[in-house]
Motif scaffolding. Structure first.
Motif, mmCIF file in Angstrom:
data_model
loop_
_atom_site.group_PDB
_atom_site.id
_atom_site.type_symbol
_atom_site.label_atom_id
_atom_site.label_comp_id
_atom_site.label_asym_id
_atom_site.label_seq_id
_atom_site.Cartn_x
_atom_site.Cartn_y
_atom_site.Cartn_z
ATOM 1 N N THR A 5 53.979 27.898 26.969
ATOM 2 C CA THR A 5 54.741 27.996 28.220
ATOM 3 C C THR A 5 56.170 28.408 27.890
ATOM 4 O O THR A 5 56.740 27.973 26.889
ATOM 5 C CB THR A 5 54.755 26.674 29.011
ATOM 6 N N ASP A 7 59.756 28.600 30.021
ATOM 7 C CA ASP A 7 60.402 28.182 31.275
ATOM 8 C C ASP A 7 59.384 27.675 32.287
ATOM 9 O O ASP A 7 59.442 27.998 33.489
ATOM 10 C CB ASP A 7 61.227 29.343 31.863
ATOM 11 N N ARG A 9 56.289 28.448 32.730
ATOM 12 C CA ARG A 9 55.172 29.341 33.107
ATOM 13 C C ARG A 9 54.264 29.535 31.897
ATOM 14 O O ARG A 9 54.730 29.699 30.775
ATOM 15 C CB ARG A 9 55.706 30.708 33.552
ATOM 16 N N PHE A 11 51.641 31.440 29.468
ATOM 17 C CA PHE A 11 51.336 32.819 29.064
ATOM 18 C C PHE A 11 50.320 32.807 27.936
ATOM 19 O O PHE A 11 50.267 31.845 27.156
ATOM 20 C CB PHE A 11 52.597 33.536 28.571
ATOM 21 N N ASN A 26 56.857 39.511 29.583
ATOM 22 C CA ASN A 26 56.552 38.851 30.851
ATOM 23 C C ASN A 26 57.778 38.763 31.764
ATOM 24 O O ASN A 26 57.862 37.896 32.634
ATOM 25 C CB ASN A 26 55.970 37.462 30.574
#
Ligand code: SF4
Ligand code: SF4
Ligand code: SF4
Ligand code: FES
Length: 378
Positions: A5, A7, A9, A11, A26
């Protein structure tokens, strides 16, 4: 694939990818100065520090490989304070004369100084490098703007293979230099200008754009370099219709951010007054066809000999239909009289692959000869 992750989010990235590259892929921009996506990462500037859950201290993201389950934070008060401090140190020996700097608007140091609110240094100001080297026709080296990120050195060694420059000296004496600090022309430099393109500040600048306008004054036109069959993507910066400099289109799939010296500096033909902009036919042929009233005799030397007024004297401008008709007629008559091997075709590196394919087809299948060559060896 590795899951991590950034921040908050999640990935998925292939193994071996750095946190910096994963974030950028990203859409997350981590501040950076020495990092360049097409070069190795020395981890020198420390601006790209990020926090990683479970690790006590921030880590430079450009050197940090993604790992399964990693949780990364790219923004925090601690990181902002550290980045502010790093920029403070950078500007302690940087002139910060952005108001008169040609690079303003495209300079990474200026961008981050603005974003982190650093308008001056809190340290004693000391410009350590004052050397201004104006020793070649293509670019100038103004060392006071150099932040020693090393991008120029790495591109020269890793991409160009010329290894013409190196960072020499220690501490405040450090600077980018050719062997023995001599002029570029005496080094192994091939004047490709790749160092100029990757330099994040005004330390390396194309001579042709100095004092000609700043980033927001310039119009950009993307095209394909016409010098050889590689077909590098190229971007011209223009002001009032005049080309000021050329650079590779950032992210170009064929050539990345790199060009050779011809593509980068050989563009003055585009608006040169001697450039042929219309088809021309020889004056004696034009007279025979009734396209001019002035008779003219073919001289013993080549009608293409150059010299003041020679083109105007020996050739007549015509439209494309006329020029193509005259060429087709001349070819047909020669082939009829002497056979297909009496003619040859020379194609151009400035044409597209498709045009060159059609040309060889025309010569082989249409005319019936294998007398064919191509000028891709500029
Ligand atoms: S190189 Fe960048 S930071 Fe330095 S004066 Fe020019 S625009 Fe400003
Ligand atoms: S112009 Fe090209 S060869 Fe010369 S120093 Fe720069 S990167 Fe190296
Ligand atoms: S000249 Fe430019 S690219 Fe080279 S080290 Fe200095 S700032 Fe970095
Ligand atoms: S960008 Fe990572 S250390 Fe410079």
């Amino acid at each position: 694939m590795i899951e991590l992750t950034i921040d908050g989010r999640a990935f998925h990235v292939p193994p071996g990818v750095s946190v910096m590259d994963a974030a950028r892929a990203n859409g997350i921009d981590i501040p950076h100065l020495c990092y360049h996506p097409e070069l190795s990462t020395p981890g020198g500037c420390r601006l790209c520090l990020v926090e990683v859950e479970g690790r006590a201290d921030p880590v430079p993201s450009c050197q940090l490989p993604c790992a399964e389950g990693m949780a990364v934070r790219t923004q925090s008060e601690q990181l902002s304070a550290m980045r502010r401090e790093i920029i403070d140190l950078f500007v302690s020996d940087h002139p910060l004369d952005c108001v008169i700097c040609d690079k303003a608007g495209a300079c990474l140091l200026q961008k981050y100084a603005y974003e982190y609110g650093v308008s001056e240094t809190s340290y004693d100001k000391h410009i350590a490098r004052s050397l201004y080297q104006d020793d070649n026709p293509f670019f100038v080296r103004d060392h006071q703007y150099c932040i020693l990120c090393g991008r120029c050195v790495r591109v020269c060694e890793e991409v160009v293979g010329a290894s013409a420059i190196e960072i020499v000296g220690r501490g405040f004496d450090s600077h980018v230099a050719t062997p023995f600090d001599g002029p570029m022309i005496d080094s192994s430099c091939v004047f490709c200008g790749s160092c100029v393109q990757v330099c994040p500040t005004a330390a390396l600048m194309p001579r042709s754009r100095l004092g000609q306008g700043r980033e927001w004054d310039l119009e950009r036109v993307e095209t394909i370099c016409g010098y050889c069959g590689v077909g590098c993507q190229i971007e011209y910066a223009l002001r009032d219709g005049r080309i000021l400099y050329a650079q590779s289109t950032p992210g170009a799939p064929v050539n990345g951010e790199f060009l050779c010296s011809k593509g980068r500096y050989g563009w003055d033909f585009a608006t040169h007054p001697d450039r042929l902009a219309r088809p021309l036919i020889r004056r004696d042929v034009a007279y025979r066809l009734g396209l001019t009233d002035e008779p003219w005799e073919l001289p013993d030397e080549s009608p293409l000999d150059t010299g003041e007024g020679v083109i105007e004297e020996r050739f007549v401008p015509v439209d494309w239909d006329t020029a193509l008709h005259v060429a087709a007629d001349g070819l047909a008559r020669t082939v009829q009289a002497h056979g297909p091997d009496a003619v040859m075709g020379l194609s151009s590196a400035r044409c597209t692959n498709e045009e060159n394919y059609l040309f060889q087809k025309f010569m082989r299948a249409g005319i019936g000869t294998n007398n064919l060559d191509h000028c891709a060896r500029l």
